[in-house]
Design an enzyme around this catalytic site. Structure first.
Site, PDB file in Angstrom:
ATOM      1  N   SER A   1       0.855  -1.175   0.000  1.00 21.34           N
ATOM      2  CA  SER A   1       0.000   0.000   0.000  1.00 21.34           C
ATOM      3  C   SER A   1       0.893   1.227   0.000  1.00 21.34           C
ATOM      4  O   SER A   1       2.058   1.161   0.400  1.00 21.34           O
ATOM      5  CB  SER A   1      -0.869   0.021   1.248  1.00 21.34           C
ATOM      6  OG  SER A   1      -0.085   0.432   2.337  1.00 21.34           O
ATOM      7  N   LYS A   2       0.302   2.319  -0.462  1.00 18.27           N
ATOM      8  CA  LYS A   2       1.113   3.528  -0.628  1.00 18.27           C
ATOM      9  C   LYS A   2       1.657   4.056   0.691  1.00 18.27           C
ATOM     10  O   LYS A   2       2.572   4.847   0.723  1.00 18.27           O
ATOM     11  CB  LYS A   2       0.319   4.600  -1.363  1.00 18.27           C
ATOM     12  CG  LYS A   2      -0.937   5.028  -0.653  1.00 18.27           C
ATOM     13  CD  LYS A   2      -1.712   5.978  -1.538  1.00 18.27           C
ATOM     14  CE  LYS A   2      -3.016   6.346  -0.854  1.00 18.27           C
ATOM     15  NZ  LYS A   2      -3.946   7.031  -1.713  1.00 18.27           N
TER      16      LYS A   2
END
Ligand code: GLU
Length: 473
Positions: free
Chosen positions: A248-249
């Protein structure tokens, strides 16, 4: 994997244009592309833009550009035009409505008029009783003709399907929700549109991420209710951070635009993504896309949780630069990547005033070119928020806004950043100074909004996330 001789192999990817082009899209595209090309089949790009609020043309364009950058070209889909494209779900609404009506007519779907408030109450009750959450069937026996349309899931029995890598997967129908198929805005949900399109586009193999396994029983029921043959399913293992969480970012950069801008070579990224679930029999680490197509076998996809280890990608990238590039190629690569006329033309007006001789340029403009501009995290602190947690939360919210900002120009930045200060009751001067430190690593720079606009969204958000990482330590 079995496939009848006469049948053309047709695979697709169905990215939703609701944000940055995700590295997972690159990964799934690579495996679909390799399978299609090897089998002499077709690789189709279908834009799944049924979420009207979150979809945007800019995001669609970014997906197309990123796939082209990777060298993964599609045979049918947007940009190609003609009778074969574009494939955008928002342009096929009539087809979905017709098909939904068939399900209603045959009793496999029904209209539901439950309000969001009622659904929230049902959910609350289910949670309190520790029951599985889902629609309680309130409208099943009503004869409404408006609202949303839901799938009438059988109450008993099991739904069974075969995943080419995992074998038979069974799920009790009692666990399958009466999924919404058509929303009240007249748009289909992902499940309905996906199945209708896969059928009408003649998709033979669905190769997608593991996160869709739990949706597959709904899809199988839909195929049964329509009386259509289901395609073969291959669910690829999910990309994971080293702590096994889904990429995930928040933990790693995941936008294909980041990799492009940060100077990763598409060849290296493709190899890296290939390695996530496949190895060459001779142990080769670097290969061309054509070589991957030749070597690829669905049966040899490995399911062991692939770790998205950026150090490995960096190492591969370095090898590409050193081994595959001549010095001359290296020069033109660096010029194009870092010192393009376009970039310099935007920077010069911002630093011109201060420069007295060419040598001074780097003094003022260094941060436009650096990979990292981290400084003492004290520079990111705010007098008005002394506790660490709320400060981190505040920056998370700010970065989310920066990431979503399109277009990314001086005016939109000004409006967003000023609006953010107002909403949070912060002094602009103080917050803007902290942002300046984050994105430039300096106290004195050209005007903030102009500078950020030239740096671009990708650099700004990456630097801000790096700074936040320091704050979290
Ligand atoms: N729209 C889905 C996505 O965003 C497609 C999933 C599928 O391939 O079925 O990934």
């Amino acid at each position: 994997m079995s496939s009848s001789k006469a049948q053309e192999i047709r695979v697709r990817i169905g990215p939703s244009p609701t944000g940055d082009p995700h590295v997972g899209t690159g990964y799934v595209s690579l495996f679909n592309y390799a399978f299609a090309k090897q089998q002499g089949g077709k690789f189709i790009l279908r834009i799944e833009d049924t979420d009207q609020k979150r979809s945007s043309p800019e995001s669609e364009q970014a997906i197309l550009d990123s796939l082209k950058w990777l060298g993964i070209n599609w045979d049918e889909g947007p940009d190609i035009g003609g009778p074969k494209g574009p494939y955008r779900q928002s342009e096929r609404l009539e087809l979905y409505r017709e098909q939904v009506q068939k399900l209603v007519d045959s009793g496999h779907a029904y209209w539901c008029t439950c309000t969001p408030e009622r659904l929230a109450e049902v959910r609350k009750r289910q949670l309190a009783l520790k029951q599985p959450t889902g629609y309680d069937g309130h409208c099943r026996e009503e004869n409404h003709t408006a609202g949303v349309v839901r799938l009438r899931t059988p109450q008993d029995g099991q739904t069974v399907f075969t995943d080419a890598l995992r074998g038979e997967i069974k799920i009790d129908n009692s666990e399958v929700d009466d999924q919404v198929l058509l929303k009240s805005d007249g748009f289909p949900t992902y499940h309905l549109a996906n199945i209708v399109d896969d059928h009408f586009m003649g998709i033979t193999h669905v190769i997608r991420g593991e996160e869709w396994i739990s949706s597959t029983p709904k899809h199988i029921l839909l195929y049964q209710f329509f009386g259509w043959d289901a395609p073969q399913f291959v669910h690829l293992p999910l990309l994971r951070n080293s702590d096994k969480s889904k990429v995930s970012k928040r933990k790693n950069p995941v936008s294909l635009e980041y990799f492009k801008e940060a100077g990763y070579l598409p060849e290296a990224l493709l190899n890296f993504l290939g390695h996530m679930a496949f190895s060459f029999q001779d142990g080769r680490e670097m290969y061309t896309l054509e070589e991957f197509v030749q070597e690829f076998k669905v049966e040899r996809i490995s399911l062991g949780g692939p770790v998205f280890d950026l150090k490995k990608l960096l190492w591969l990238n370095g090898r590409y630069l050193r081994e595959k590039f001549s010095d001359t190629e290296f020069v033109s690569y660096i010029q194009k990547q870092l010192f393009s006329d376009n970039y310099l033309n935007q920077i010069i007006p911002l630093v011109k005033e201060r420069v007295e001789k060419s040598e001074d340029f780097l003094e003022y403009a260094d941060f436009f070119f650096k990979a990292s501009v981290l400084t003492d995290p004290a520079n990111y602190s705010l007098k008005s928020i002394t506790e660490k947690r709320p400060l981190i939360k505040l920056y998370e919210a700010l970065i989310e806004q920066i990431e979503a900002l399109r277009p990314f120009d001086k005016d939109s930045l000004q409006a967003t950043l000023r609006g953010f200060c107002e909403a949070e009751g912060l002094k602009t001067k103080e917050l803007f100074m902290a942002i300046r430190w984050m994105v430039t690593g300096k106290k004195a720079t050209p005007p903030l909004f102009e500078t950020m606009a030239v740096l671009g969204r990708e650099r700004c958000r990456t630097r801000m996330r790096q700074a936040l990482g320091e704050l979290k330590k």
